[in-house]
Enzyme design. Structure first.
Site, PDB file in Angstrom:
ATOM      1  N   ARG A  80     -82.775 -64.493  22.634  1.00 43.76           N
ATOM      2  CA  ARG A  80     -81.483 -65.158  22.698  1.00 43.76           C
ATOM      3  C   ARG A  80     -81.359 -65.991  23.980  1.00 43.76           C
ATOM      4  O   ARG A  80     -82.240 -66.764  24.311  1.00 43.76           O
ATOM      5  CB  ARG A  80     -80.364 -64.134  22.539  1.00 43.76           C
ATOM      6  CG  ARG A  80     -80.306 -63.580  21.114  1.00 43.76           C
ATOM      7  CD  ARG A  80     -79.095 -62.736  20.882  1.00 43.76           C
ATOM      8  NE  ARG A  80     -78.897 -62.465  19.453  1.00 43.76           N
ATOM      9  CZ  ARG A  80     -78.020 -61.618  18.996  1.00 43.76           C
ATOM     10  NH1 ARG A  80     -77.238 -60.951  19.828  1.00 43.76           N
ATOM     11  NH2 ARG A  80     -77.890 -61.423  17.687  1.00 43.76           N
ATOM     12  N   SER A  81     -80.270 -65.846  24.737  1.00 47.21           N
ATOM     13  CA  SER A  81     -80.025 -66.774  25.842  1.00 47.21           C
ATOM     14  C   SER A  81     -80.958 -66.594  27.030  1.00 47.21           C
ATOM     15  O   SER A  81     -80.938 -67.430  27.943  1.00 47.21           O
ATOM     16  CB  SER A  81     -78.576 -66.669  26.313  1.00 47.21           C
ATOM     17  OG  SER A  81     -77.719 -67.341  25.415  1.00 47.21           O
ATOM     18  N   ALA A  82     -81.762 -65.552  27.040  1.00 46.33           N
ATOM     19  CA  ALA A  82     -82.812 -65.504  28.066  1.00 46.33           C
ATOM     20  C   ALA A  82     -83.757 -66.689  27.899  1.00 46.33           C
ATOM     21  O   ALA A  82     -84.488 -67.045  28.831  1.00 46.33           O
ATOM     22  CB  ALA A  82     -83.580 -64.183  27.984  1.00 46.33           C
ATOM     23  N   LYS A  84     -82.790 -69.685  27.814  1.00 50.26           N
ATOM     24  CA  LYS A  84     -82.296 -70.771  28.660  1.00 50.26           C
ATOM     25  C   LYS A  84     -83.065 -70.874  29.971  1.00 50.26           C
ATOM     26  O   LYS A  84     -83.355 -71.967  30.463  1.00 50.26           O
ATOM     27  CB  LYS A  84     -80.802 -70.593  28.930  1.00 50.26           C
ATOM     28  CG  LYS A  84     -79.899 -70.827  27.719  1.00 50.26           C
ATOM     29  CD  LYS A  84     -78.438 -70.677  28.104  1.00 50.26           C
ATOM     30  CE  LYS A  84     -77.491 -71.056  26.964  1.00 50.26           C
ATOM     31  NZ  LYS A  84     -77.460 -70.054  25.890  1.00 50.26           N
TER      32      LYS A  84
END
Length: 402
Positions: A80-82, A84
């Site tokens: 997921r947002s890791a 980014k």
């Protein structure tokens, strides 16, 4: 004694002498915090000192489900947002090589982006969540989100929700199309292919933004997860106000619109979704590879020279945004593509930089201690940033190195 005792999860892997508290914290996640399947890895001064995994490969099977496939040494997971933080490496390394000016208007590289009052949006605004584009007037369908065309077109046409550069709000989904298209315009390559060629390949990482067909069978299924929870359920060290809880429940709030820029929510277990290149949320990795990647940012790893020059490392962890976040509604500290140590994202120390993933993943580096950390899980819990499971292991690492 009545009743049947639940079997202890079989944790595999290694820890170096002195790092046993990390193993204890990892095992406690299964016993006390509802973990299903997970892995954690820690590097220190370029050397792997923790590499652990356990539970079941599929999060919807439950940690002790009869006949469930076990999490193995090479099991990878959606982070997921890791993602980014991994995606941010590309513009920073392009800047390091003189190919991208962080202070140039985005429209210099992407002319169509100048529409709707975005002429003064700078490259650094995209990385620091200051572009004013966390939500779309018309959300994209899951199919549009991954077609490579609709997302960039939507953010290029979108008017900012505040004057760019004047405030920050977490770009939960739109970060995918902003960073992905910028990299494509500068290099002629997608973010995923650039990372594969320039980072994952040379370092031997099991890390992808855009999962190849040959690796699909290695990835476990995510367990069922609900909508993002208000901070009361996230582990954030902030007393929630009713307005914050309301924002997560209100479909018209900026919070809900930012997380709902893809609607309905995509199926993250869908092979087509996993094969797409979504730098905001679609990365897939092993914990070992996340830790190794961050280790390579701050020092040499197995003969490979460090990726970040000193000036780039300073850029990566210099605060660009701080204070109440318009999207998350809690104070955040954000650098150029990375979350920085603070109440919303507790890391190892003041100089740490990295990124959490909603529901449990976490990866970061702490140059002062020489620590690089990676944690992945398939048991998605209702939180946005400071998940208690990786936080328990961060505390254990801090105890060991502190």
């Amino acid at each position: 004694m009545s009743g049947k005792q639940e079997p202890v999860v079989d944790v595999q892997g290694t820890v170096e002498d002195g790092f046993e508290p990390v193993r204890d914290a990892f095992m406690a996640n299964f016993d006390r915090r509802g973990e299903r399947g997970a892995a954690v890895a820690v590097y220190r001064h370029g050397r792997k000192v923790v590499d652990l995994w356990g539970g079941t490969k599929d999060g919807d099977a439950g940690k002790h489900a009869a006949g469930a496939a076990p999490w193995e040494a090479g099991t990878a997971q959606v982070i997921r947002s890791a993602t980014k933080g991994i995606a941010a490496l590309v513009p920073l390394l392009l800047h390091q090589r003189g190919q991208l000016d962080l202070d140039a208007p985005v429209g210099t590289y992407w002319p169509e982006f100048k529409a709707a009052g975005k002429e003064r949006v700078l490259v650094r605004h995209l990385l620091s969540h200051r572009a004013g584009l966390p939500a779309l007037d018309t959300p994209l369908t899951p199919g549009q989100a991954i077609d490579g065309v609709s997302g960039p077109a939507a953010v290029a046409a979108q008017a900012p929700l505040w004057e760019p550069g004047t405030d920050h709000g977490y770009h939960a989904q739109t970060y995918s199309w902003l960073i992905g298209e910028l990299v494509l315009r500068v290099t002629g390559r997608s973010v995923g292919s650039w990372i594969a060629d320039e980072i994952a390949g040379p370092l031997g990482l099991d890390l992808w933004i855009g999962l190849p067909e040959a690796a699909q069978s290695r990835v476990g299924r995510l367990g069922a997860v609900g909508a993002p929870a208000p901070p009361a359920a996230t582990g954030l060290r902030v007393r929630p106000k009713p307005s914050i809880a309301d924002a997560y429940a209100d479909p018209d709030s900026l919070t809900s619109r930012a997380f709902g820029a893809i609607s309905p929510a995509p199926d993250e277990n869908d092979p087509a979704y996993r094969a797409a290149e979504l730098p905001a949320s679609g990365g897939i990795a092993t914990a070992r590879s996340l830790a190794r990647c961050y280790a390579a940012l701050i020092g040499a790893v197995d003969g490979h020279p460090r990726l970040f020059a000193p000036a780039t490392l300073t850029l990566a962890r210099t605060e660009e945004s701080a204070g109440p976040d318009r999207t998350l509604l809690v104070p955040t500290r954000i650098g150029l593509g990375f979350m920085l140590h603070g109440p919303a994202s507790p890391l190892l120390g003041p100089g740490s930089f990295g990124h959490p993933g909603r529901g449990g993943a976490l990866a970061f580096a702490d140059p002062e201690s020489g620590v690089a950390f990676g944690y992945v899980t398939n048991g998605m819990q209702r939180n946005v940033t400071a998940d208690p499971r990786p936080q328990a292991m961060v505390r254990a690492v801090s105890h060991v190195v502190g």
